[in-house]
Design a protein around this motif. Structure first.
Motif, PDB file in Angstrom:
ATOM      1  N   ARG A   1       0.862  -1.179   0.000  1.00 52.24           N
ATOM      2  CA  ARG A   1       0.000   0.000   0.000  1.00 52.24           C
ATOM      3  C   ARG A   1       0.894   1.223   0.000  1.00 52.24           C
ATOM      4  N   PHE A   2       0.607   2.148  -0.901  1.00 51.48           N
ATOM      5  CA  PHE A   2       1.397   3.374  -1.002  1.00 51.48           C
ATOM      6  C   PHE A   2       0.526   4.566  -0.646  1.00 51.48           C
ATOM      7  N   ASP A   3       1.142   5.548  -0.035  1.00 52.36           N
ATOM      8  CA  ASP A   3       0.472   6.776   0.347  1.00 52.36           C
ATOM      9  C   ASP A   3       0.022   7.518  -0.904  1.00 52.36           C
ATOM     10  N   GLY A   4      -1.262   7.799  -1.017  1.00 52.81           N
ATOM     11  CA  GLY A   4      -1.795   8.506  -2.186  1.00 52.81           C
ATOM     12  C   GLY A   4      -1.222   9.901  -2.355  1.00 52.81           C
ATOM     13  N   GLY A   5      -0.690  10.489  -1.298  1.00 47.30           N
ATOM     14  CA  GLY A   5      -0.103  11.819  -1.381  1.00 47.30           C
ATOM     15  C   GLY A   5       1.375  11.810  -1.752  1.00 47.30           C
TER      16      GLY A   5
ATOM     17  N   GLU B   1       5.049  12.432  -5.900  1.00 47.53           N
ATOM     18  CA  GLU B   1       6.350  12.888  -6.396  1.00 47.53           C
ATOM     19  C   GLU B   1       7.476  11.900  -6.063  1.00 47.53           C
ATOM     20  N   TYR B   2       7.161  10.826  -5.341  1.00 45.68           N
ATOM     21  CA  TYR B   2       8.172   9.828  -4.990  1.00 45.68           C
ATOM     22  C   TYR B   2       8.213   8.712  -6.031  1.00 45.68           C
ATOM     23  N   CYS B   3       9.260   7.911  -5.966  1.00 46.57           N
ATOM     24  CA  CYS B   3       9.461   6.822  -6.919  1.00 46.57           C
ATOM     25  C   CYS B   3       8.769   5.552  -6.427  1.00 46.57           C
ATOM     26  N   TYR B   4       8.333   4.730  -7.380  1.00 47.52           N
ATOM     27  CA  TYR B   4       7.634   3.489  -7.070  1.00 47.52           C
ATOM     28  C   TYR B   4       8.400   2.298  -7.633  1.00 47.52           C
TER      29      TYR B   4
ATOM     30  N   CYS C   1      13.136   7.562 -11.900  1.00 46.05           N
ATOM     31  CA  CYS C   1      12.071   7.649 -10.905  1.00 46.05           C
ATOM     32  C   CYS C   1      10.759   7.377 -11.627  1.00 46.05           C
ATOM     33  N   LYS C   2      10.192   6.183 -11.417  1.00 50.49           N
ATOM     34  CA  LYS C   2       9.002   5.761 -12.150  1.00 50.49           C
ATOM     35  C   LYS C   2       7.726   6.071 -11.363  1.00 50.49           C
ATOM     36  N   PRO C   3       6.657   6.394 -12.093  1.00 49.29           N
ATOM     37  CA  PRO C   3       5.357   6.569 -11.434  1.00 49.29           C
ATOM     38  C   PRO C   3       4.792   5.201 -11.042  1.00 49.29           C
ATOM     39  N   PHE C   4       3.703   5.213 -10.310  1.00 47.42           N
ATOM     40  CA  PHE C   4       3.075   3.967  -9.871  1.00 47.42           C
ATOM     41  C   PHE C   4       2.705   3.108 -11.068  1.00 47.42           C
ATOM     42  N   ASN C   5       3.067   1.831 -11.010  1.00 47.38           N
ATOM     43  CA  ASN C   5       2.774   0.861 -12.069  1.00 47.38           C
ATOM     44  C   ASN C   5       2.197  -0.386 -11.407  1.00 47.38           C
ATOM     45  N   PRO C   6       0.888  -0.646 -11.544  1.00 46.70           N
ATOM     46  CA  PRO C   6       0.298  -1.813 -10.881  1.00 46.70           C
ATOM     47  C   PRO C   6       0.827  -3.144 -11.423  1.00 46.70           C
TER      48      PRO C   6
END
Length: 125
Positions: free
Chosen positions: A52-56, A59-62, A74-79
């Motif tokens: 689970r990642f913080d929705g706020g 700007e952080y990497c996933y 630095c990649k955006p969220f990728n399910p």
């Protein structure tokens, strides 16, 4: 991949694989495995962690696929980012470790000294 590793004291069976969201979803339908020594891949899928990642934290990497092309990115969220795991049998004990790879780990330093780093592995055992 299944490999055997030996040491001077004991024989260790190591099972390593990769799981992405789409692969894990297809394995959910597999009947429950009660003995991980007989079906380590299915057992691992039944016991995978829920991240689970913080929705706020946009700007952080996933986590992402571990590759040279993605390093320092630095990649955006990728399910569908893969989750890597390793199973080791040591005598009567089994260890299941899940590994998550980040191409970039941003620094967490209020003084501006830590600028982060690439090729970052986190794990859950």
């Amino acid at each position: 991949m299944l490999e055997m590793r030996t040491s001077a004291f004991r024989l260790i069976l190591v099972f390593t694989a990769i799981c992405s969201t789409s692969v894990c979803k297809t394995l959910i339908e597999v009947k429950a495995c009660e003995d991980p020594s007989l079906c380590p891949e299915e057992w691992a899928m039944e016991h995978r962690p829920l991240l689970r990642f913080d929705g706020g934290a946009e700007e952080y990497c996933y986590p992402d696929e571990a590759s040279n092309a993605n390093n320092e990115q630095c990649k955006p969220f990728n399910p569908d980012a893969p989750i890597y795991y390793n199973i080791a049998f040591c005598g009567d004990y089994m260890k299941l470790a899940w590994h998550f790879w980040y191409g970039k780990q941003k620094g967490c330093d209020p003084f501006g000294v830590d600028h982060g780093h690439g090729d970052d592995w986190d794990h859950i055992t």
